[in-house]
Design a protein around this motif. Structure first.
Motif, PDB file in Angstrom:
ATOM      1  N   ILE A  85       0.819  -1.202   0.000  1.00 36.29           N
ATOM      2  CA  ILE A  85       0.000   0.000   0.000  1.00 36.29           C
ATOM      3  C   ILE A  85       0.858   1.260   0.000  1.00 36.29           C
ATOM      4  O   ILE A  85       0.537   2.244  -0.662  1.00 36.29           O
ATOM      5  CB  ILE A  85      -0.951   0.004   1.215  1.00 36.29           C
ATOM      6  CG1 ILE A  85      -1.758  -1.302   1.264  1.00 36.29           C
ATOM      7  CG2 ILE A  85      -1.873   1.215   1.168  1.00 36.29           C
ATOM      8  CD1 ILE A  85      -2.589  -1.586   0.038  1.00 36.29           C
ATOM      9  N   GLY A  86       1.945   1.263   0.772  1.00 36.63           N
ATOM     10  CA  GLY A  86       2.837   2.422   0.796  1.00 36.63           C
ATOM     11  C   GLY A  86       3.368   2.711  -0.594  1.00 36.63           C
ATOM     12  O   GLY A  86       3.772   1.795  -1.321  1.00 36.63           O
ATOM     13  N   VAL A  87       3.377   3.975  -0.980  1.00 37.67           N
ATOM     14  CA  VAL A  87       3.840   4.339  -2.320  1.00 37.67           C
ATOM     15  C   VAL A  87       5.313   3.983  -2.501  1.00 37.67           C
ATOM     16  O   VAL A  87       5.724   3.505  -3.550  1.00 37.67           O
ATOM     17  CB  VAL A  87       3.580   5.833  -2.581  1.00 37.67           C
ATOM     18  CG1 VAL A  87       4.369   6.324  -3.788  1.00 37.67           C
ATOM     19  CG2 VAL A  87       2.089   6.075  -2.806  1.00 37.67           C
ATOM     20  N   ALA A  88       6.127   4.207  -1.470  1.00 33.60           N
ATOM     21  CA  ALA A  88       7.549   3.861  -1.557  1.00 33.60           C
ATOM     22  C   ALA A  88       7.694   2.346  -1.413  1.00 33.60           C
ATOM     23  O   ALA A  88       7.393   1.773  -0.369  1.00 33.60           O
ATOM     24  CB  ALA A  88       8.326   4.583  -0.466  1.00 33.60           C
ATOM     25  N   SER A  89       8.164   1.697  -2.453  1.00 34.99           N
ATOM     26  CA  SER A  89       8.224   0.242  -2.467  1.00 34.99           C
ATOM     27  C   SER A  89       9.291  -0.276  -1.511  1.00 34.99           C
ATOM     28  O   SER A  89      10.417   0.210  -1.482  1.00 34.99           O
ATOM     29  CB  SER A  89       8.525  -0.250  -3.889  1.00 34.99           C
ATOM     30  OG  SER A  89       8.542  -1.660  -3.921  1.00 34.99           O
ATOM     31  N   THR A  90       8.934  -1.283  -0.723  1.00 35.97           N
ATOM     32  CA  THR A  90       9.870  -1.897   0.220  1.00 35.97           C
ATOM     33  C   THR A  90       9.872  -3.413   0.037  1.00 35.97           C
ATOM     34  O   THR A  90      10.784  -3.979  -0.547  1.00 35.97           O
ATOM     35  CB  THR A  90       9.490  -1.530   1.670  1.00 35.97           C
ATOM     36  OG1 THR A  90       8.096  -1.838   1.887  1.00 35.97           O
ATOM     37  CG2 THR A  90       9.732  -0.052   1.930  1.00 35.97           C
ATOM     38  N   LYS A  91       8.802  -4.055   0.474  1.00 41.47           N
ATOM     39  CA  LYS A  91       8.771  -5.519   0.404  1.00 41.47           C
ATOM     40  C   LYS A  91       8.680  -6.015  -1.033  1.00 41.47           C
ATOM     41  O   LYS A  91       9.204  -7.094  -1.346  1.00 41.47           O
ATOM     42  CB  LYS A  91       7.636  -6.081   1.251  1.00 41.47           C
ATOM     43  CG  LYS A  91       6.231  -5.675   0.834  1.00 41.47           C
ATOM     44  CD  LYS A  91       5.180  -6.352   1.712  1.00 41.47           C
ATOM     45  CE  LYS A  91       3.771  -5.974   1.283  1.00 41.47           C
ATOM     46  NZ  LYS A  91       2.741  -6.730   2.017  1.00 41.47           N
ATOM     47  N   ALA A  92       8.070  -5.247  -1.921  1.00 43.42           N
ATOM     48  CA  ALA A  92       8.037  -5.669  -3.326  1.00 43.42           C
ATOM     49  C   ALA A  92       9.446  -5.674  -3.909  1.00 43.42           C
ATOM     50  O   ALA A  92       9.808  -6.560  -4.697  1.00 43.42           O
ATOM     51  CB  ALA A  92       7.128  -4.748  -4.131  1.00 43.42           C
ATOM     52  N   PHE A  93      10.253  -4.682  -3.523  1.00 43.87           N
ATOM     53  CA  PHE A  93      11.638  -4.578  -4.001  1.00 43.87           C
ATOM     54  C   PHE A  93      12.453  -5.798  -3.585  1.00 43.87           C
ATOM     55  O   PHE A  93      13.111  -6.438  -4.422  1.00 43.87           O
ATOM     56  CB  PHE A  93      12.260  -3.297  -3.446  1.00 43.87           C
ATOM     57  CG  PHE A  93      13.722  -3.136  -3.715  1.00 43.87           C
ATOM     58  CD1 PHE A  93      14.205  -2.970  -5.004  1.00 43.87           C
ATOM     59  CD2 PHE A  93      14.632  -3.119  -2.659  1.00 43.87           C
ATOM     60  CE1 PHE A  93      15.574  -2.791  -5.256  1.00 43.87           C
ATOM     61  CE2 PHE A  93      15.986  -2.941  -2.890  1.00 43.87           C
ATOM     62  CZ  PHE A  93      16.465  -2.784  -4.185  1.00 43.87           C
ATOM     63  N   THR A  94      12.418  -6.148  -2.308  1.00 40.60           N
ATOM     64  CA  THR A  94      13.236  -7.278  -1.869  1.00 40.60           C
ATOM     65  C   THR A  94      12.718  -8.599  -2.436  1.00 40.60           C
ATOM     66  O   THR A  94      13.510  -9.496  -2.740  1.00 40.60           O
ATOM     67  CB  THR A  94      13.296  -7.338  -0.336  1.00 40.60           C
ATOM     68  OG1 THR A  94      11.980  -7.235   0.222  1.00 40.60           O
ATOM     69  CG2 THR A  94      14.150  -6.204   0.217  1.00 40.60           C
ATOM     70  N   CYS A  95      11.408  -8.719  -2.618  1.00 40.80           N
ATOM     71  CA  CYS A  95      10.881  -9.940  -3.245  1.00 40.80           C
ATOM     72  C   CYS A  95      11.271 -10.021  -4.723  1.00 40.80           C
ATOM     73  O   CYS A  95      11.535 -11.106  -5.250  1.00 40.80           O
ATOM     74  CB  CYS A  95       9.371 -10.021  -3.075  1.00 40.80           C
ATOM     75  SG  CYS A  95       8.847 -10.440  -1.397  1.00 40.80           S
ATOM     76  N   GLN A  96      11.322  -8.880  -5.397  1.00 43.25           N
ATOM     77  CA  GLN A  96      11.816  -8.863  -6.778  1.00 43.25           C
ATOM     78  C   GLN A  96      13.259  -9.354  -6.828  1.00 43.25           C
ATOM     79  O   GLN A  96      13.643 -10.136  -7.708  1.00 43.25           O
ATOM     80  CB  GLN A  96      11.719  -7.451  -7.351  1.00 43.25           C
ATOM     81  CG  GLN A  96      10.309  -7.004  -7.687  1.00 43.25           C
ATOM     82  CD  GLN A  96      10.195  -5.494  -7.867  1.00 43.25           C
ATOM     83  OE1 GLN A  96      11.150  -4.749  -7.681  1.00 43.25           O
ATOM     84  NE2 GLN A  96       9.004  -5.026  -8.219  1.00 43.25           N
ATOM     85  N   LEU A  97      14.058  -8.917  -5.863  1.00 43.07           N
ATOM     86  CA  LEU A  97      15.455  -9.353  -5.819  1.00 43.07           C
ATOM     87  C   LEU A  97      15.566 -10.854  -5.597  1.00 43.07           C
ATOM     88  O   LEU A  97      16.418 -11.519  -6.189  1.00 43.07           O
ATOM     89  CB  LEU A  97      16.205  -8.597  -4.714  1.00 43.07           C
ATOM     90  CG  LEU A  97      16.457  -7.108  -4.960  1.00 43.07           C
ATOM     91  CD1 LEU A  97      17.136  -6.478  -3.752  1.00 43.07           C
ATOM     92  CD2 LEU A  97      17.305  -6.891  -6.204  1.00 43.07           C
ATOM     93  N   VAL A  98      14.703 -11.403  -4.751  1.00 41.86           N
ATOM     94  CA  VAL A  98      14.717 -12.849  -4.502  1.00 41.86           C
ATOM     95  C   VAL A  98      14.436 -13.616  -5.797  1.00 41.86           C
ATOM     96  O   VAL A  98      15.137 -14.583  -6.126  1.00 41.86           O
ATOM     97  CB  VAL A  98      13.692 -13.217  -3.412  1.00 41.86           C
ATOM     98  CG1 VAL A  98      13.458 -14.730  -3.378  1.00 41.86           C
ATOM     99  CG2 VAL A  98      14.167 -12.729  -2.054  1.00 41.86           C
ATOM    100  N   VAL A  99      13.422 -13.195  -6.542  1.00 38.98           N
ATOM    101  CA  VAL A  99      13.089 -13.880  -7.797  1.00 38.98           C
ATOM    102  C   VAL A  99      14.235 -13.752  -8.794  1.00 38.98           C
ATOM    103  O   VAL A  99      14.620 -14.726  -9.457  1.00 38.98           O
ATOM    104  CB  VAL A  99      11.791 -13.305  -8.388  1.00 38.98           C
ATOM    105  CG1 VAL A  99      11.503 -13.921  -9.756  1.00 38.98           C
ATOM    106  CG2 VAL A  99      10.615 -13.557  -7.453  1.00 38.98           C
TER     107      VAL A  99
END
Length: 608
Positions: free
Chosen positions: A395-409
């Motif tokens: 929900i937060g505009v500044a990406s946090t958990k999406a960023f680290t999950c992208q890195l995992v993939v």
């Protein structure tokens, strides 16, 4: 970038429209509005600012009606004022719109000549007047929309109501996403499945160029040529629960602290923990040995995830990688070799520039692979291969958990590529996978640095300029750190490759400039120490983020040293992202900014 919703209901729709808009507020929050059909006229309620202002207005001045449309806005044309808020309406038609009508000036001039009066500065209002002009010439609502759509140049998702037609709503999309929701004696339109999740889990995604005529029981879909088109009804897995902050002050704080869990969930999807190997959830339709070049395209934080992945693919798989900002790539007309691989990264899966880049790559005969957090998104549907991150709603505009999950993939994919090409042995794969498996635990330990970082934020909050430095994979993380600080605290920050310091940025260093150095104790650590000495010699205040080994090797004074757990050096950005995010969050919190909805920004960038 805006969020739109429409409901053809069996009862009053105003409260449900606002509930849907709450789920779409991540798309824009400059202003909001709803419109309903009441008797023989269209009733509007609009308000400048956050959605709560609209809620207050509707409570004070209720609207009735069983058919309605709603909108939450990210301003493009015209300031975020009440008269520029959607819906825009004439006496006969009301419209909400996500996108940009590029030829609105020409249409506006033409419509004015025929007596149309414009009450706003927006591009959207021309859509209402254009449709109205056909209605006044005797067209039915359906024929008026059919005649109007080819005249609109640009990108749009539209939901349209008509005076006196309580059983009718028309939607259309070109470029911007739009979905139909199917209920029991009700039909819905929404920018995405999230907006409709509390109403239905049966969704039809309109394809580009589609438009749809809805009544309360059925939707008839037409393609761009006006031919009736069949589009699949799918069951959405999107949760109907409106995400809350739990016990956190902001969504961003909650999402930072969710990372051990969601990284673990994503890892479980891409790694066979028992066998300590990468196990992609689907077989890839290409051989990595036949791939001569990888193109990675994304925007913003997703772009920095791609930048980190460039190091991984080149080092682990020995495949050259070209990284592009999507907004530049789409116009560069880059020569591409048929059969190579193009990777696209987008949290929402609706990023307009990234989608355009995907379509260009497909036209050039490349294999297309997308990494998205929303499985039913346009980018996911149009990609040859989809690798989903399991970050959950962000929900937060500044990406946090999406960023680290992208890195995992991306890490798992790079290991798979290295193994397939014979660049990594089985023991190499095991070693790397063991590091990945440890990451959720290491992230939990990194979160324990929060009290120290919260104190450091007091120094950062006093600064006008902040520099971030890093080498290797820490360089893109320095760029990401600077972006995080800028976007939520409004303090100017810049990230640099540490080796570039002496080629210009060092001119900025003095006693008032904090310099945040991201430096795990890896093969480049001694080089980074040299850059730190250059900063210290000029009075710069150094904040070092490193591990225990790195902290032991540094003899100079720092403003602070944040010590993270020891780990294998390949995938350090996933763990080192945590203090970077926390520092931005606590600084913004001290500055009193709107952390979750920073000014001028929106979560999903669906316009160019």
């Amino acid at each position: 970038m805006c969020g739109i919703v429409g409901i053809l209901g069996r009862g009053p729709v105003a409260d449900r429209l606002i509930d849907s808009l709450k789920r779409l507020e991540y798309r824009g929050y400059d202003s909001a509005g709803i419109g309903t059909l009441k008797g023989n006229y269209i009733e509007l309620r609009r308000a400048e600012g956050k959605l709560r202002n609209l809620e207050t207005r509707v409570r004070r001045h209720p609207v009735s009606g069983h058919a309605g449309i709603g909108h939450t806005r990210w301003a493009t044309h015209g300031k975020p004022t009440e008269h520029n808020a959607h819906p825009h309406a004439t006496d006969n038609v009301a419209v909400v719109h996500n996108g940009i009508i590029e030829n609105f000036r020409e249409l506006r001039a033409e419509l004015k000549q025929h007596g149309a009066y414009f009450a706003s500065e927006t591009d959207t209002e021309v859509v209402a007047h254009l449709i109205d002009s056909y209605l006044k010439n005797g067209c039915s609502p359906q024929d008026a929309v059919k005649a109007s759509l080819p005249r609109l140049v640009g990108a749009f998702a539209l939901a349209i109501l008509f005076k006196g037609h309580h059983e009718l709503m028309i939607g259309a999309r070109k470029g911007s996403p739009l979905a139909i929701g199917h209920g029991e004696g009700e039909m819905y339109l929404g920018s995405d499945a999230i907006a409709l999740a509390h109403l239905t889990d049966l969704i039809t995604y309109l394809e580009d160029g589609d438009w749809a005529v809805l009544n309360r029981n059925v939707a008839v879909i037409y393609d761009a040529q006006g031919t009736v088109a069949r589009r699949e009804v799918v069951k959405s897995a999107t949760s109907s629960v409106l995400v809350d902050k739990a016990n956190y002050r902001h969504f961003m704080a909650k999402e930072i602290h969710e990372q051990p869990e969601v990284i673990g969930q994503t890892l479980a999807h891409y790694v066979d923990i028992a066998n300590e190997s990468v196990a992609l959830p689907q077989e890839l339709p290409f051989d990595f040995n036949a791939i001569g070049h990888i193109s990675i395209t994304a925007c913003g934080t997703a772009g920095y995830a791609g930048h980190i992945a460039k190091y991984w693919f080149e080092r682990l798989a020995r495949i050259p990688v070209e990284l592009d900002v999507a907004s530049e790539f789409r116009y560069r007309e880059a020569p591409m070799r048929r059969g190579d691989l193009a990777i696209f990264i987008s949290q929402s899966g609706e990023t307009a520039d990234t989608l355009a880049a995907l379509r260009y790559a497909k036209s050039q005969g490349l294999h297309t692979l997308s990494i998205v957090n929303v499985l039913g998104s346009t980018i996911a549907r149009e990609s040859g291969i989809v690798l989903q991150t399991l970050a959950g709603p962000e929900i937060g505009v500044a990406s946090t958990k999406a960023f680290t999950c992208q890195l995992v993939v991306l890490a798992a994919l790079a290991v798979a590529a290295g193994k397939a090409r014979g660049e990594l042995s089985e023991s190499d794969e095991v070693d790397l996978v063991r590091v990945l498996i440890e990451i959720p635990r290491l992230v939990t330990r990194a979160l324990a640095s929060e009290p120290q970082i919260e104190k450091l934020a007091r120094d950062i909050a006093k600064s006008r300029d902040v520099l971030y430095l890093g080498r290797g994979t820490s360089f893109p993380l320095a760029l990401e750190g600077a972006l995080k600080l800028k976007e939520i605290s409004y303090i100017h920050a810049a990230g640099y490759a540490a080796g570039e310091l002496k080629h210009g940025p060092i001119a900025l260093v003095d006693e008032s400039v904090p310099v945040i150095v991201i430096a795990p104790c890896d093969r480049l650590f001694e080089k980074t120490i040299s850059n730190m000495h250059e900063v210290a010699a000029r009075g710069g205040k150094i904040i070092l983020i490193t591990d225990a080994s790195g902290a032991a090797e540094v003899s100079m004074d720092t403003l602070a040293t944040v010590v993270l757990p020891e780990m294998g050096t390949t995938f350090t950005p996933i763990v080192y992202a945590i203090p970077v995010q926390l520092l931005a969050y606590h600084t913004a919190n001290l500055m009193g900014t709107d952390v979750d909805q920073p000014r001028n920004l929106a979560k999903s960038v669906t316009v160019e």
